[in-house]
Every structure is written in C-alpha cells, then in structure tokens.
Design a protein around this motif. Sequence first.
Motif, PDB file in Angstrom:
ATOM      1  N   VAL A 122      -0.363   1.477  -4.672  1.00 55.68           N
ATOM      2  CA  VAL A 122      -1.560   0.808  -5.186  1.00 55.68           C
ATOM      3  C   VAL A 122      -1.374   0.146  -6.417  1.00 55.68           C
ATOM      4  O   VAL A 122      -0.986   0.674  -7.270  1.00 55.68           O
ATOM      5  CB  VAL A 122      -2.943   1.622  -5.346  1.00 55.68           C
ATOM      6  CG1 VAL A 122      -4.059   0.715  -5.448  1.00 55.68           C
ATOM      7  CG2 VAL A 122      -3.412   2.387  -3.786  1.00 55.68           C
ATOM      8  N   LYS A 125      -8.389   1.272  -8.217  1.00 54.43           N
ATOM      9  CA  LYS A 125      -6.948   1.573  -7.870  1.00 54.43           C
ATOM     10  C   LYS A 125      -6.740   3.233  -8.083  1.00 54.43           C
ATOM     11  O   LYS A 125      -6.140   3.615  -7.013  1.00 54.43           O
ATOM     12  CB  LYS A 125      -5.878   1.159  -8.939  1.00 54.43           C
ATOM     13  CG  LYS A 125      -4.441   1.601  -8.817  1.00 54.43           C
ATOM     14  CD  LYS A 125      -3.652   1.002 -10.190  1.00 54.43           C
ATOM     15  CE  LYS A 125      -2.400   1.754 -10.065  1.00 54.43           C
ATOM     16  NZ  LYS A 125      -1.360   1.249 -11.373  1.00 54.43           N
ATOM     17  N   GLU A 145     -14.477   0.693  -1.547  1.00 56.99           N
ATOM     18  CA  GLU A 145     -13.297   1.300  -1.806  1.00 56.99           C
ATOM     19  C   GLU A 145     -13.147   2.645  -1.022  1.00 56.99           C
ATOM     20  O   GLU A 145     -12.058   2.879  -0.717  1.00 56.99           O
ATOM     21  CB  GLU A 145     -13.273   1.838  -3.515  1.00 56.99           C
ATOM     22  CG  GLU A 145     -13.193   0.926  -4.468  1.00 56.99           C
ATOM     23  CD  GLU A 145     -14.395  -0.065  -4.741  1.00 56.99           C
ATOM     24  OE1 GLU A 145     -15.280   0.130  -3.893  1.00 56.99           O
ATOM     25  OE2 GLU A 145     -14.287  -0.847  -5.616  1.00 56.99           O
ATOM     26  N   PHE A 190      -8.405   4.277  -4.585  1.00 59.29           N
ATOM     27  CA  PHE A 190      -7.538   3.952  -3.082  1.00 59.29           C
ATOM     28  C   PHE A 190      -6.441   4.694  -3.167  1.00 59.29           C
ATOM     29  O   PHE A 190      -5.967   5.292  -2.121  1.00 59.29           O
ATOM     30  CB  PHE A 190      -7.320   2.368  -3.338  1.00 59.29           C
ATOM     31  CG  PHE A 190      -8.126   1.611  -2.738  1.00 59.29           C
ATOM     32  CD1 PHE A 190      -8.661   1.714  -1.185  1.00 59.29           C
ATOM     33  CD2 PHE A 190      -8.494   0.452  -3.330  1.00 59.29           C
ATOM     34  CE1 PHE A 190      -9.424   0.835  -0.759  1.00 59.29           C
ATOM     35  CE2 PHE A 190      -9.700  -0.414  -2.911  1.00 59.29           C
ATOM     36  CZ  PHE A 190     -10.109  -0.221  -1.642  1.00 59.29           C
ATOM     37  N   ILE A 239      -1.547  -1.532  -1.122  1.00 62.21           N
ATOM     38  CA  ILE A 239      -2.816  -2.050  -1.223  1.00 62.21           C
ATOM     39  C   ILE A 239      -2.654  -2.758  -2.718  1.00 62.21           C
ATOM     40  O   ILE A 239      -2.272  -2.085  -3.768  1.00 62.21           O
ATOM     41  CB  ILE A 239      -4.021  -1.129  -1.220  1.00 62.21           C
ATOM     42  CG1 ILE A 239      -3.961  -0.390  -0.015  1.00 62.21           C
ATOM     43  CG2 ILE A 239      -5.206  -1.845  -1.768  1.00 62.21           C
ATOM     44  CD1 ILE A 239      -4.945   0.768   0.064  1.00 62.21           C
ATOM     45  N   ILE A 265      -6.417   0.845   6.484  1.00 57.70           N
ATOM     46  CA  ILE A 265      -5.796   1.591   5.162  1.00 57.70           C
ATOM     47  C   ILE A 265      -4.407   2.374   6.000  1.00 57.70           C
ATOM     48  O   ILE A 265      -3.471   2.254   5.194  1.00 57.70           O
ATOM     49  CB  ILE A 265      -6.801   2.364   4.354  1.00 57.70           C
ATOM     50  CG1 ILE A 265      -7.620   1.678   3.522  1.00 57.70           C
ATOM     51  CG2 ILE A 265      -6.097   3.424   3.551  1.00 57.70           C
ATOM     52  CD1 ILE A 265      -8.309   1.955   2.473  1.00 57.70           C
ATOM     53  N   LYS A 280      -7.512  -6.442  -1.638  1.00 60.63           N
ATOM     54  CA  LYS A 280      -8.505  -6.052  -1.872  1.00 60.63           C
ATOM     55  C   LYS A 280      -9.449  -6.434  -2.967  1.00 60.63           C
ATOM     56  O   LYS A 280      -8.716  -7.051  -3.842  1.00 60.63           O
ATOM     57  CB  LYS A 280      -8.685  -4.201  -2.093  1.00 60.63           C
ATOM     58  CG  LYS A 280      -8.463  -3.576  -0.525  1.00 60.63           C
ATOM     59  CD  LYS A 280      -9.925  -3.619   0.035  1.00 60.63           C
ATOM     60  CE  LYS A 280      -9.777  -2.603   1.336  1.00 60.63           C
ATOM     61  NZ  LYS A 280     -11.151  -2.515   1.962  1.00 60.63           N
TER      62      LYS A 280
END
Length: 361
Positions: A268, A247, A215, A250, A230, A224, A208
């Motif tokens: 993440v 971050k 986001e 997510f 991620i 996702i 990403k």
Amino acid sequence: MNRKANKSALKENEGISAPEITSANSILKIKESRKKQKSTQEMVTAILSGNITALSQAITLVESKNPKHLEQAHAIIKACLPHANQSVRIGITGVPGVGKSTFIEVFGTYLTEIDKKVAVLAVDPSSSLTKGSILGDKTRMEDLVKNEHAFIRPSPSGTSLGGVARKTRETIVLCEAAGFDTIIIETVGVGQSETAVHSMVDFFLLLKLAGAGDELQGIKRGIIEMADMIAINKADGDNLKSAKLAKVEFNRALHLYPQKASQWQPKVITCSAIKNEGIADVYAIISEYLNLTVDNTYFYKKRNEQNKFWLLQTIEDQLKSDFFNRADIKIELKKQLDLIENNETTPFVAAEYLLSLEKTT
C-alpha cells in the motif's frame, strides 16, 4: 487601364477554380484508398514494424461484428501470436472519480521516459439505452496521446461482462506484436469487470481515495483480495493526513487475507498524480513483484492459467453468438418474449424450450 484590370480579374477567377478541381480529385483519391482493403500479410508486416495506423485498423477489425472482418482479424492475430507475450500487462481499476485517467497519463509518461513503449487499453462505459459510448480517454489524456512512444485505444464496452470489452485479449496480442512492452488496461470502475481484467493481466493495481468512507468496507469485497498493490491517490494538500491514515487501515486489512499463491505480500502506498509524486514508487513495486514471480515461476503459471481461461471463455462466447444468430432462434425467441410479457409462460420454461431447439438440430 480597364482592359488590364479585366485581364487581372480573369486571371484571379481562374486561380480560384483550379484548387477546387484539385480538391475534388484529392477527395476522390482518399475515397478510393479507403475502399482498398489491405491484405492480411500487408497488415501483419505493418503491425510488426510498429505501424500505429495498421495496428488501429487491425483492432477495428477485431471489434467488428462483420464476419469478413472477423475472419481477417483472426488471421492477423494468428500471424502476430508468435511475436506476442513479450510485455508486462498491468490492470488498473478504481471507483469513478479516483483519478484513473490522470494517474495513467502521468504513469504512462513516466514509463516512456525510462524507454518503455506503452499501450493503454481503456474500456469506456456504453450507454445501456443508446448503446453509445463516450470514448473520452483520448481527450482526458491529452499529453500521453501525443507521445510517440504511447498508444491509447478507447473501446466501447458494449454488453460484455462488467463493461470489459470482449476483444481486449486479442487487442493485447496485437499491441505486443507491434512492439509495446507495457500494456495498461483501465477498467470502467469497481464491479464485475475487475474479475475479467484480473484474468488477463500480470499485475493488478487498485486506486483508492482517502476519506471516502470505504477503507474497511473494502474488506467485504473481493476486489482487495485481487489487488497486488493499493495506491491511495490524491495524497496531497489537505488530503495528505487522511491518505496516511488510510494507508495504515488498508495495510491492516491486507494482512487479514491468506498468503497469495504468488508468495507476494500486496503493498500500500500513497501518491499524487497531479503533483507527480509517488509514481516512480509504483513502478518500483511492480518491478519487485515481477522479479519475485519470475524467479518462483508463478508469472508463467499465471499466464498459462489465463490462456486456459480465455480458451473456455472464447468457446462460451462463440456458442452464445452462434445460438442467438440462428434465424429460427430469433423467430422463436421473439415469440417466447411475447408469451412472457403476457404471462403465458415463465423465463425458465421459455429457456428450456429454446435450448431444446438447439438439441434437435
């Protein structure tokens, strides 16, 4: 003096013609060697010994539409199958511009530095108009392509689902048989292709970008939900602050999803492929995932489910190919397309008619 000069000139002329004859003979030998097709056993033996040329030739046979080539390809795959399934398969996806190729090159180089053999299967988008494909991954991954412990195979996606080459699964088997213990599959971008790739890998990594405005929009997409990790790429310079914020966002999004069957909680992280930062962390998380899923046997269950899926997918593809390659279907299909163009029938009636031909033969 003139005689000596003439003799010298004659010798020089003779010297020029000799390489031309040699060159012609060399070209002839090359053409003859190309015409001679290696036997299936020769190909299998070479692949198992790690011969990259033989591996490339076998993959070309797999991707071919020539019935004779496919027949040999199936024989090679069958012979290689007992030597496969000894790798970790990693799917990597992300929107165009996220830095997939740069990330894969740096990540692949890191893996070779810790004694891994890496095969990168990168599916390039084919033009819907010309059917041509850029096949530019070897150009973009200049350093990795020179690495003796890495193998990069760009393949045109053609008309297959979401841009994922239909033969990728067989190519994985060949690469594993050739001794590659880490298989990386790069998709053409976020879309339907991710579903197909997810069905053939052990670990699914989503790249990403921070500040791209998606986001939280990612919550609306199934992408996702499929991700095991991620990685927010290009987390450097002015992007570092926004990457850290992304971050957090997510992480919140991932906790809204129910626990995965693997009992793994997706992670993440932030990374920078250009600065080679966070790459080791990516592999550490993949290793953590593998340890968990091997211990709780989910790894093997997933592999079995994937094999069942590909059995059904192969049958579906073969039935489709057989149907459209029939001479009578080709003739009738053209007629039905003309009728649709002239508004004399509907797609549904035309389809029912063509399928009825299949039932009556």
